[in-house]
Design an enzyme around this catalytic site. Structure first.
Site, mmCIF file in Angstrom:
data_model
loop_
_atom_site.group_PDB
_atom_site.id
_atom_site.type_symbol
_atom_site.label_atom_id
_atom_site.label_comp_id
_atom_site.label_asym_id
_atom_site.label_seq_id
_atom_site.Cartn_x
_atom_site.Cartn_y
_atom_site.Cartn_z
ATOM 1 N N LYS A 126 1.184 -1.408 -0.042
ATOM 2 C CA LYS A 126 -0.218 -0.450 -0.045
ATOM 3 C C LYS A 126 1.250 1.229 0.161
ATOM 4 O O LYS A 126 2.184 1.362 0.761
ATOM 5 C CB LYS A 126 -1.208 -0.240 1.360
ATOM 6 C CG LYS A 126 -2.137 -1.102 1.199
ATOM 7 C CD LYS A 126 -2.326 -1.398 2.165
ATOM 8 C CE LYS A 126 -3.863 0.496 2.311
ATOM 9 N NZ LYS A 126 -5.180 0.447 3.249
ATOM 10 N N GLU B 175 -18.488 -8.995 10.395
ATOM 11 C CA GLU B 175 -19.437 -8.925 10.768
ATOM 12 C C GLU B 175 -21.140 -9.519 11.389
ATOM 13 O O GLU B 175 -20.889 -8.981 12.643
ATOM 14 C CB GLU B 175 -20.427 -7.326 10.025
ATOM 15 C CG GLU B 175 -19.909 -6.214 9.746
ATOM 16 C CD GLU B 175 -18.867 -6.388 8.188
ATOM 17 O OE1 GLU B 175 -18.608 -5.014 8.088
ATOM 18 O OE2 GLU B 175 -18.788 -6.967 7.224
ATOM 19 N N ARG C 87 -25.061 -6.243 7.486
ATOM 20 C CA ARG C 87 -24.382 -7.718 7.110
ATOM 21 C C ARG C 87 -24.208 -8.618 7.937
ATOM 22 O O ARG C 87 -24.966 -9.310 8.049
ATOM 23 C CB ARG C 87 -23.139 -7.066 7.019
ATOM 24 C CG ARG C 87 -22.570 -6.432 5.561
ATOM 25 C CD ARG C 87 -21.086 -5.873 5.156
ATOM 26 N NE ARG C 87 -20.429 -6.881 4.999
ATOM 27 C CZ ARG C 87 -19.880 -7.388 4.364
ATOM 28 N NH1 ARG C 87 -19.874 -7.145 3.109
ATOM 29 N NH2 ARG C 87 -18.585 -8.067 3.879
#
Length: 637
Positions: A284, A370, A398
């Site tokens: 990243k 979740e 979710r």
């Protein structure tokens, strides 16, 4: 001054890119990276993840015949280089602005975005559906799902891989590993092996051996199969899990080395059958110094100076709701060892990171999971602990089955702090907290609260700590508070009781949550028209303060409910009660103000509120519409 990009200037769509030689592609990648940095410096947005997939984006569009072949980006944070390469460079500096480009992939925006993605871990399921649809239609098509190491922590990804392996689907998955560093590639031998095992010769030999095995006695066949697996795993122990799910594993390979990426992807493209997973290691923030040096790799940024990386952030006038929540929870936890904090990969976004600094042993970040987070919290609650399961409104969707089945039906006292409730601005419809009032207030035994300001949020944290009779939620918006004085410590609110914040006689404005300040401003304006106005803060959508609601209905000509949530929420609860009580039978003029029944694309939060009609002007307009009077006429009178 924009960077010079002579090669990139020739690439308007991926077909142009495919005219370039392999030797030109590293230069193209460098120019693409510079263009992306310059564009995001103007717009703000997600930077680090996109920088990490520049070479991968170039390689994918070079090797695959897009848009006929499908490339699905998961989550979508890393899609900016893809957008530049697919005919949207001329609009890339409109990212995340009103009428501009979405910050995520979006089907309505481009034929090169075959599937919208802003929530994670959906790409493999969607890609499998596309692959099987192409098979049924008799269309030869490569389908590539690019999924990050964070996204692949979610159970949905493994459900999809299990399905794909079970039906031997022709699907390609790229695991973009930019954080976990599961097994970093080590030199030329690793790259050589990746090219070897992805190639036609090795795969055809493997298929021949498998067919031969079927003709051998079972004992010998099993031994041969295990020997082949062992040989591969000596070099590639990382791939065992994916192989067990039925995927042919290739990697790990350096995701920034086009001399490796291109031949491997071509081998994978030309494979005739079966699901394949290519494990790619990326970094990243790659190629931009300030991002490489930053702890978060500049994952999400405001506008910034390209040379220094310094961001142009406004100075807040009040603490953020997220910060107030985190600090309030720490304060309460100092006196209650049963409090625990739970996050689903968003500790910083929810304030759980503040709690984690103070109480690391009582803090859990379960990753992008979740469903697990909710049931994990339910398990802790069943043992007498006080879990605060902090999940954005849009992400809590979710885990809704778990909220119903594992929490609500069992009446377990899980506390749900719901951040990003209401409009969120540049992230648009996918991240808006639109539905939590409606989907929680309908559940038996649930206590549903909303904070009108940051002081109310402190009270609601204290209330949640004290409440053990069942599940409870409290919602609050993104961004800064309204600037009210904060109490030293929150007070426990009486469950199901609202408050009057301004007394009047003709108009009643009943607010639930974040629009209370606009109701107060609207009331002052209405007073100028000679309309005496009451403002009430409901605090609770469930249980309703029925005494307060009935009083407002009986003593006022007009009753307006205001909420930053979808239809079917607080206003519907109020209407349901008033209808059942017969208070709609005698001429009461009542209106419910909610989010419009559409998905609003990205724009500033203030603009979203204005478009939705939930600001001061919209409230005043709704009052006059209910009265059947024009504002100008009222002012003249």
């Amino acid at each position: 001054m924009r960077p010079e990009t002579p090669l990139l200037d020739q690439v308007h769509i991926p077909a142009d890119l495919r005219k370039l030689s392999d030797e030109q592609l590293p230069q193209l990648a460098d120019e693409l990276r510079s263009e992306m940095v310059d564009a995001v410096s103007v717009t703000g947005g997600h930077l680090g993840a996109g920088l990490g997939v520049v070479e991968l984006s170039v390689a994918l569009h070079s090797v695959f015949d897009t848009p006929h072949d499908r490339i699905i980006w998961d989550v979508g944070h890393q899609c900016y280089p893809h957008k530049i390469l697919t005919g949207r460079r001329d609009r890339i500096r409109t990212l995340r602005t009103e009428t501009g480009l979405s910050g995520f992939t979006k089907r309505a925006e481009s034929e090169y975005d075959p599937f919208g993605a802003a929530h994670s871990s959906t790409s493999i399921s969607a890609g499998l559906g596309m692959a099987e649809a192409s098979k049924l239609a008799g269309v030869h098509r490569n389908v590539v799902s690019v999924i990050g190491d964070g996204s692949i922590t979610a159970g949905m990804a493994y459900e999809a891989m299990n399905n794909a392996g079970g039906i031997d689907a022709r699907q390609i998955v790229i695991l973009n590993d930019n954080d976990m560093s599961i097994a970093p590639p080590t030199g030329a031998m690793s790259h050589y092996l990746a090219r070897l095992v992805s190639g036609k010769t090795y795969r055809s030999l493997r298929e021949t051996a498998k067919q031969l095995n079927e003709k051998l006695p079972k004992f010998i066949a099993d031994k041969a199969r295990k020997a082949e697996e062992y040989t591969r795993n000596v070099f590639n122990e990382q791939g065992t899990m994916f192989e067990e799910l039925g995927f042919y594993y290739v990697g790990p390979i350096d995701g920034h080395d086009l001399s490796v990426l291109l031949p491997v992807l071509r081998n994978v493209r030309d494979a005739k059958s079966g699901p394949i997973l290519v494990h790619v290691i990326t970094e990243k923030g790659k190629g931009y110094g300030p991002a490489e040096a930053a702890g978060d790799k500049l994952h999400a940024v405001a506008k910034f100076n390209v040379v220094t990386g310094e961001q142009s952030k406004s100075i807040p006038n009040a603490p953020s709701y997220t910060k107030v929540f985190g600090q309030s929870l720490v304060q309460e936890a100092e006196n209650d060892p049963k409090i625990v904090g739970i996050s689903a990969a968003m500790p910083g976004g929810t304030g759980i990171d503040i709690f984690g600094e103070a109480f690391p042993e009582r803090t859990y970040d379960v990753g992008i999971a979740e469903q697990h987070a909710v049931t994990f919290a339910a398990g802790m609650a069943s043992e007498g602990y006080k879990p605060f399961c902090a999940i954005y409104s849009t992400f809590l969707q979710r885990g809704y089955d778990q909220v119903v089945h594992d929490v609500s039906i069992q009446n377990l006292p899980v506390r749900f702090p719901i951040d990003r409730a209401g409009f969120v601005g540049a992230d648009g419809a996918t991240h808006a907290g639109s539905f939590d009032i409606a989907y929680l207030a309908c559940l038996p035994g649930f206590t549903v609260m909303a904070a009108a300001d940051e002081a109310e949020l402190k009270h609601m944290v204290a209330t949640a700590v004290a409440y053990d009779d069942g599940p409870l939620s409290f919602r609050y918006p993104r961004g800064e508070g309204v600037g009210v004085d904060l109490p030293e410590r929150g007070s426990v609110l009486e469950i199901g009781k609202g408050r009057i914040t301004k007394e009047g006689t003709k108009i009643a404005l009943l607010s639930f949550g974040s629009r209370h300040a606009d109701c107060m401003a609207a009331a002052e304006e209405l007073e100028e028209y000679g309309l005496s106005t009451t403002v009430a803060d409901a605090r609770f959508a469930k249980p309703l303060d029925t005494d307060l609601i009935e009083r407002l209905a009986r003593n006022h000509e007009v009753l307006i409910t205001v909420e930053e949530g979808s239809v079917g929420g607080f206003g519907a609860m109020v209407l349901h009660h008033l209808a059942g009580s017969g208070l709609l039978d005698n001429g009461l003029k009542i209106r419910t103000m909610t989010m419009p029944d559409v998905y609003l694309d990205q724009m500033s939060p203030a603009r979203m509120i204005e478009v939705a009609g939930l600001d001061q002007a919209g409230i005043v307009k709704t009052v006059f519409a209910a009265l059947g009077t024009e504002q100008d006429a009222a002012l003249r009178a």
